[in-house]
Design an enzyme around this catalytic site. Structure first.
Site: not given
Ligand code: NDP
Length: 490
Positions: A55, A128, A338
């Site tokens: 990303h 997404n 993350y």
């Protein structure tokens, strides 16, 4: 006229001249005592932070989420408590595999990440534009992503790597079918949906819980590029979707999404025909209809891309009371990955950066570290428990208990044949003739670059989804349909 501002060094001292370095005589050499020059060059060398491994290319904006329907009987989340209640958000949309300079029109899932600045802390929904994912165990993630990157020898994108992995990973077939439909190249970030993908838990005051999936439906309508249009965009305007989002907001055309929820009761989850926590599967609308919840509107552009969007750090682990994780294995992996990525990318205190700072004040016993921006803990002890008035845990914030049993082992998911059921429904019942025609063309165009044995193995998976699907891909690639059929039956 705007009053002229004074140029200063980073330490705030005035700079006398920003065009001529200090030299010994008019021809040089430059003197080491030109500390303004040294500071300027040294800072320039440090402008880049680590690029996101996934990303990396993205665009974003600020706005709000407004509750339009009361679902507070299912969750104690305060930001969902009242119809009409608004919560500020920042959203970031992105492609996945390409570098920061890659084209917005690449065939790729689009990241759809939203940070809600709630009064109980930040809630991040990191989804997404597709409701499913390629894999369902995080142990496969680094390998999967490597196949979308550059070949380590040639430093070019490699269809053999891409399709080799996917053809050996049949659970990917649902996401591959969506990705190679025209939904794999959305027209802009405004013209696509967003999905939580994962299942989450919502729980209420009584500690009763349900499982939920979240759907953001674009109010602009779904619009996609054909592969020919996408190829044109890539060469003419690689930043087309980034520009589109910014310019639409500047024009006052604020993009909006209607936010819906699917709700499954725990007892239904136990016997459902699909594993409801398997992120390669959707919950069919016929079984779990969309229930309206709210609306997200983006109405404010970043004033500085780097501080507002590049430094925005989303993590599925940012949850608030009323929302908890499900046993979805991919989600469990992301709960770790993350936050860890942001620690590496932005440092131990990344949650103090303006775009990440919660509106609810963070109070805890974490101290110091590189780039600490604020204390916020004046006079407070740095350990717990203490008798000096430090922050206390709130037992009411605990998640409902879930009974767990089982043998510790590396368990595969059961029933692999169910992987073909939902892509079949998509191909057979949802897609139009035009959708199917574009799907086959998009696959042939890309898979055609891979070795024949890989083409055969992947086409056999399409055949397992639907005979016509496999046969048409085989024909497009010039493969022997009988050989594909035989492989599909192995
Ligand atoms: P439905 O007919 O109720 O739903 C199909 C959904 O598919 C639509 O509502 C739309 O969802 C989405 N869709 C439409 N065209 C395309 C396309 N070309 N590519 C991808 N998605 C498309 O059937 P089911 O709920 O039983 O699902 C059937 C299949 O549809 C699934 O197996 C899955 O492949 C796909 N799908 C299902 C979703 C779900 O959450 N149930 C969501 C998206 C796709 P939307 O309005 O969200 O775009």
């Amino acid at each position: 006229m705007k009053e002229k501002q004074k140029l200063t060094t980073a330490s705030g001292a005035p700079v006398d001249d920003d065009q001529n370095s200090i030299t010994a005589g008019p021809t040089g050499p430059i003197l080491l005592q030109d500390t303004h020059l040294l500071e300027k060059l040294a800072h320039f060398n440090r402008e880049r932070i680590p690029e996101r491994v996934v990303h990396a290319k993205g665009a974003g904006a600020f706005g709000y989420f407004e509750v339009t329907h009361d679902l507070s009987s299912y969750t104690v989340a305060k930001f969902l408590s009242d119809v009409g209640k608004r919560t500020e958000v920042v959203a970031r949309f992105s492609t996945v595999g390409g570098e920061k300079g890659s084209a917005d029109a690449e065939r790729d899932p689009r990241g759809f990440a939203v940070k809600f600045y709630t009064e109980e802390g930040n809630y991040d929904l990191v989804g997404n534009n597709t409701p499913v994912f390629f894999i369902r165990d995080p142990i496969k993630f680094p390998d999967f992503i490597h196949t979308q990157k550059r070949n380590p020898v040639t430093n070019t994108k490699d269809p053999d790597m891409f399709w080799d992995f996917l053809s050996l990973t049949p659970e990917s077939i649902h996401q591959v079918t969506i990705l190679f439909s025209d939904r794999g190249t959305p027209k802009t970030f405004r013209h696509m949906n967003g999905y939580s993908g994962h299942t989450f838990m919502w729980y209420n005051e009584e500690g009763e819980y349900v499982w939920v999936k979240i759907h953001f439906k674009t109010a602009q309508g779904i619009q996609n590029l054909t592969r020919q249009e996408a190829a044109g965009k890539k060469s003419v305007d690689p930043d087309h979707a980034t520009r589109d989002l910014f310019e639409a907001i500047e024009r006052g055309e604020y993009p909006a999404w209607n936010v819906n929820v699917q709700i499954m009761k725990p007892e239904e989850a136990e016997n459902y025909r699909f594993n409801p926590f398997d992120v390669t599967k959707v919950w069919p609308h016929g079984d779990y209809p969309l229930i309206p919840l709210g609306r997200m509107v983006l109405d404010r552009n970043p004033t500085n891309y780097f501080t507002d969007i590049e430094q925005a750090a989303f993590s599925p682990s940012n949850l608030v009371p009323g929302i908890a994780p499900s046993p979805d294995k991919m989600l469990q992996g992301r709960l770790f990955a993350y936050h860890d990525a942001h620690l590496y990318r932005l440092g131990a205190n990344y949650q103090q950066l303006p775009v990440n700072r919660p509106k609810a004040e963070a109070m805890n016993y974490q101290r110091d570290g590189f780039m600490r921006l604020k204390s916020g803990f004046e006079g407070s002890p740095n350990y717990y428990p203490n008798t000096f008035g430090g922050p206390e845990p709130d037992p009411s914030a605990k998640w409902p208990s879930l009974a767990m049993t089982g043998v510790s082992a590396r368990h595969p998911y059961g029933h692999p044949n169910s992987d073909f059921v939902q892509p079949k429904a998509l191909y057979e019942k949802v897609m139009t003739d035009v959708d199917r025609d574009h799907l086959i063309g998009n696959i042939v165009d890309h898979l055609g670059g891979a070795k024949k044995e890989i083409q055969l193995r992947q086409t056999a998976l399409f055949y397992k989804v639907h005979e016509e699907f496999g046969a048409n891909v085989a024909e497009g690639l010039g493969l022997d349909v009988e050989e594909v059929k035989r492989l599909a039956q192995e």
